[in-house]
Structures are given as structure tokens and as C-alpha cells.
Scaffold this motif. Structure first.
Motif, mmCIF file in Angstrom:
data_model
loop_
_atom_site.group_PDB
_atom_site.id
_atom_site.type_symbol
_atom_site.label_atom_id
_atom_site.label_comp_id
_atom_site.label_asym_id
_atom_site.label_seq_id
_atom_site.Cartn_x
_atom_site.Cartn_y
_atom_site.Cartn_z
ATOM 1 N N LYS A 105 0.815 -1.222 0.000
ATOM 2 C CA LYS A 105 0.000 0.000 0.000
ATOM 3 C C LYS A 105 0.849 1.273 0.000
ATOM 4 O O LYS A 105 0.529 2.243 -0.678
ATOM 5 C CB LYS A 105 -0.917 0.029 1.235
ATOM 6 N N VAL A 106 1.920 1.272 0.768
ATOM 7 C CA VAL A 106 2.690 2.509 0.945
ATOM 8 C C VAL A 106 3.911 2.571 0.025
ATOM 9 O O VAL A 106 4.250 3.606 -0.514
ATOM 10 C CB VAL A 106 3.130 2.679 2.421
ATOM 11 N N LYS A 107 4.554 1.415 -0.165
ATOM 12 C CA LYS A 107 5.798 1.427 -0.937
ATOM 13 C C LYS A 107 5.602 0.962 -2.384
ATOM 14 O O LYS A 107 6.553 0.936 -3.164
ATOM 15 C CB LYS A 107 6.852 0.563 -0.243
ATOM 16 N N GLY A 108 4.374 0.553 -2.712
ATOM 17 C CA GLY A 108 4.097 0.196 -4.100
ATOM 18 C C GLY A 108 4.733 -1.109 -4.559
ATOM 19 O O GLY A 108 4.915 -1.341 -5.756
ATOM 20 N N LEU A 109 5.077 -1.988 -3.623
ATOM 21 C CA LEU A 109 5.636 -3.286 -3.999
ATOM 22 C C LEU A 109 4.532 -4.158 -4.603
ATOM 23 O O LEU A 109 3.378 -4.066 -4.192
ATOM 24 C CB LEU A 109 6.171 -3.979 -2.734
ATOM 25 N N SER A 110 4.888 -5.018 -5.556
ATOM 26 C CA SER A 110 3.900 -5.965 -6.090
ATOM 27 C C SER A 110 3.543 -6.961 -4.988
ATOM 28 O O SER A 110 4.311 -7.167 -4.053
ATOM 29 C CB SER A 110 4.487 -6.720 -7.280
ATOM 30 N N ARG A 111 2.371 -7.586 -5.120
ATOM 31 C CA ARG A 111 1.961 -8.557 -4.097
ATOM 32 C C ARG A 111 2.973 -9.685 -3.995
ATOM 33 O O ARG A 111 3.299 -10.141 -2.902
ATOM 34 C CB ARG A 111 0.582 -9.123 -4.459
ATOM 35 N N ALA A 112 3.480 -10.126 -5.142
ATOM 36 C CA ALA A 112 4.432 -11.246 -5.133
ATOM 37 C C ALA A 112 5.720 -10.851 -4.414
ATOM 38 O O ALA A 112 6.236 -11.605 -3.572
ATOM 39 C CB ALA A 112 4.726 -11.685 -6.567
ATOM 40 N N ALA A 113 6.199 -9.668 -4.730
ATOM 41 C CA ALA A 113 7.449 -9.225 -4.097
ATOM 42 C C ALA A 113 7.244 -9.034 -2.591
ATOM 43 O O ALA A 113 8.110 -9.380 -1.778
ATOM 44 C CB ALA A 113 7.927 -7.921 -4.737
ATOM 45 N N ALA A 114 6.079 -8.483 -2.229
ATOM 46 C CA ALA A 114 5.799 -8.253 -0.804
ATOM 47 C C ALA A 114 5.704 -9.580 -0.047
ATOM 48 O O ALA A 114 6.161 -9.686 1.090
ATOM 49 C CB ALA A 114 4.502 -7.453 -0.648
ATOM 50 N N ARG A 115 5.120 -10.598 -0.695
ATOM 51 C CA ARG A 115 5.011 -11.913 -0.039
ATOM 52 C C ARG A 115 6.377 -12.554 0.159
ATOM 53 O O ARG A 115 6.662 -13.112 1.214
ATOM 54 C CB ARG A 115 4.138 -12.859 -0.880
ATOM 55 N N THR A 116 7.206 -12.446 -0.858
ATOM 56 C CA THR A 116 8.558 -13.013 -0.747
ATOM 57 C C THR A 116 9.303 -12.363 0.408
ATOM 58 O O THR A 116 9.934 -13.019 1.238
ATOM 59 C CB THR A 116 9.333 -12.778 -2.071
ATOM 60 N N LYS A 117 9.193 -11.046 0.438
ATOM 61 C CA LYS A 117 9.877 -10.293 1.487
ATOM 62 C C LYS A 117 9.312 -10.642 2.867
ATOM 63 O O LYS A 117 10.054 -10.859 3.827
ATOM 64 C CB LYS A 117 9.675 -8.805 1.204
#
Ligand code: ADP
Ligand code: MG
Length: 258
Positions: free
Chosen positions: A122-134
């Protein structure tokens, strides 16, 4: 007290340039003067423990640093940028400051994984996939990877607090604020949270930690800041503070908690 782990040895970790700088900060709640001319510089990589009696202004100090509270006068700068009043610049600066509260404050109706992916998407604009990996990597790091699909209430307090740490780290903060992160925990869960904090410190995270956990301060802190009545009364290295505090107020406080 168990002093088994390898000491991160605060003194040997490199300390960088000033990262969080408070100058002449004053704050009132109505007629109550809660922060009185606070001057505090925290350098990159430094771990500062803030200690003091209940009501001395420790939480307010933390909350002013990421602008959950406004200040009446003085300045607060993070990485050379003075905290702005509002708008997108404030949101960006706030993302630089991770905060962990006593009461975990996780989103109750979202899974552990969603709690950690929400900010980055929501805030940093990461893709859902990238956010999940992280998020998965961070949950692994704090030792709760196998809880990812549960709701916070299904976890122990210690696990919830470790999720809260992972959630804050997911924003890639420059500094982490901890406000009595273990005070609401059952005793047997305190160390699992402190261990995560000690390892963060050893990795060079800049940290401001409100806690009365002397073991943590001794292991990980470069400096102890003692507050009383809205003022910074004393600052010194942990060993000096706990064994030979210079102010009467600190001696009095320590005699009550030790
Ligand atoms: P600490 O964290 O050291 O216990 P706080 O920063 O929470 O201290 O509180 C400092 C003082 O400010 C206390 O007297 C507290 O009652 C008061 N205070 C804190 N938050 C508020 C608020 N939102 N409104 C009014 N008074 C407050
Ligand atoms: Mg408090």
C-alpha cells in the motif's frame, strides 16, 4: 539472568553519522509539560535504551519521532530532513521510522502474512508477489514462518510481537523505535522477543528502545538515556548507568526496579 549468547558487543559496532536529531523539543498536553527541552542525537547503527519512571514522557518521545504526536517547539530531523508537518513527505519520512508498541497493534482480521505485506504494497508500491517473498523472509528471520496463515489471536504474545517487528522491518526503516516491547508479555516469552532485538542490533540497525530490561541494555545498547519528569536527566553507557548512576533521581529509580 541468562547471559549465554554471544555478545553483539555494542562498543565494537561501527557508529555512523547522526540519523535522528532532536533539538530543544518541547511538548505539552494541555497544562502538562511532558517533554522539556529534549536534545538527543542518535547515530546510524546506534542502539539507545530509554529508561525512566512511568509518566516520564518516554512514549511521548517515541511518538513525536514518527509524528504520531506533534511538538510545540524545537526540531526533529531524520537523516538530515526536518520532520515536515504533513503530506506525502511526512508519509515517506514516517516509513523510515519503524515502530513496535507494547500491545503489538497487529491488524486482528488479517493473517500474519497480510499484516506484513500490507505496508509494502500500500505505501511502498511493492507488487503482491514481491511483498510476499519479502514477508516470508522476514517471518523466517523472526522465527514465525510457520504461522504465516494464522490470525494474530491464534499466536502467543511473543509470536505476535515478533510479527510486529517483521511488519515494521518490511518497510525498510532507517530506525526502529520500540516502546516497552516486552512489558505485556508473559515472562517466558520475553527472551524470544529480546533475542530478535539483540540480533537486529548486532546487524547494525539503529534502534531507540524504551525498556527496563537491563539484560538487553547491557548486551546491546551503546547508551542509556534516563528520563524523569519530561527531561533527559542522565545519559551514559549501560555499565556506568546501572552500576554508578550520577543523578539522585536515577539512583532512586534503579533502587525500585532492580
Ligand atoms: P511514559 O511512557 O514514560 O510512561 P508518557 O509519555 O506515556 O510516559 O506520558 C507522559 C505524561 O503525559 C503522563 O503524565 C501521561 O499521563 C501524559 N499523557 C500521555 N499521553 C497523553 C495524552 N494523549 N493526553 C494527555 N496526557 C497524556
Ligand atoms: Mg510509556
Amino acid at each position: 539472568m541468562a547471559e549465554t549468547q554471544v555478545k553483539p558487543d555494542a562498543a565494537s559496532r561501527p557508529i555512523g553519522e547522526p540519523l535522528v536529531v532532536l533539538e530543544h523539543v518541547d511538548k505539552h498536553f494541555g497544562s502538562l509539560h511532558v517533554l522539556k527541552d529534549i536534545n538527543l542525537t542518535v547515530r546510524r547503527g546506534e542502539v539507545v535504551v530509554v529508561i525512566g519512571p512511568s509518566g516520564s514522557g518516554k512514549s511521548t518521545l517515541c511518538r513525536t519521532i514518527n509524528r504520531l504526536e506533534t511538538i510545540d517547539s524545537g526540531t526533529i530531523a531524520i537523516d538530515g530532513t526536518r520532520l515536515p508537518e504533513e503530506g506525502r513527505a511526512l508519509a515517506r519520512l514516517r516509513a523510515d521510522v519503524g515502530m513496535v508498541f507494547q500491545s503489538f497493534n497487529l491488524f486482528a482480521h488479517k493473517s500474519v502474512l497480510e499484516n506484513v505485506t500490507l505496508g509494502p504494497t500500500k505505501v511502498k508500491g511493492l507488487s503482491r508477489a514481491a511483498a510476499r517473498t519479502k514477508a516470508n523472509a522476514l517471518l523466517e528471520r523472526v522465527g514465525v514462518a510457520n504461522q504465516a496463515d494464522k490470525l494474530p489471536a491464534q499466536l502467543s504474545g511473543g509470536q505476535q510481537q515478533r510479527v510486529a517487528i517483521a511488519r515494521a522491518l518490511a518497510m525498510d526503516p532507517q530506525v526502529m523505535l520500540f516502546d516497552e516491547p516486552t512489558s505485556a508479555l508473559d515472562p517466558e516469552m520475553i527472551n524470544e522477543v529480546l533475542d530478535v532485538m539483540v540480533s537486529l542490533a548486532a546487524e547494525g540497525m539503529t534502534m531507540i528502545v524504551v525498556t527496563h530490561e537491563m539484560g538487553f541494555a547491557r548486551k546491546a545498547a551503546h547508551r542509556v538515556v534516563f528520563m524523569d519528569g519530561g527531561q533527559i536527566v542522565e545519559e551514559s553507557d549501560p555499565e556506568t548507568f546501572f552500576t554508578a548512576p550520577s543523578s539522585e533521581r536515577a539512583r532512586d529509580f534503579l533502587s525500585k526496579i532492580l
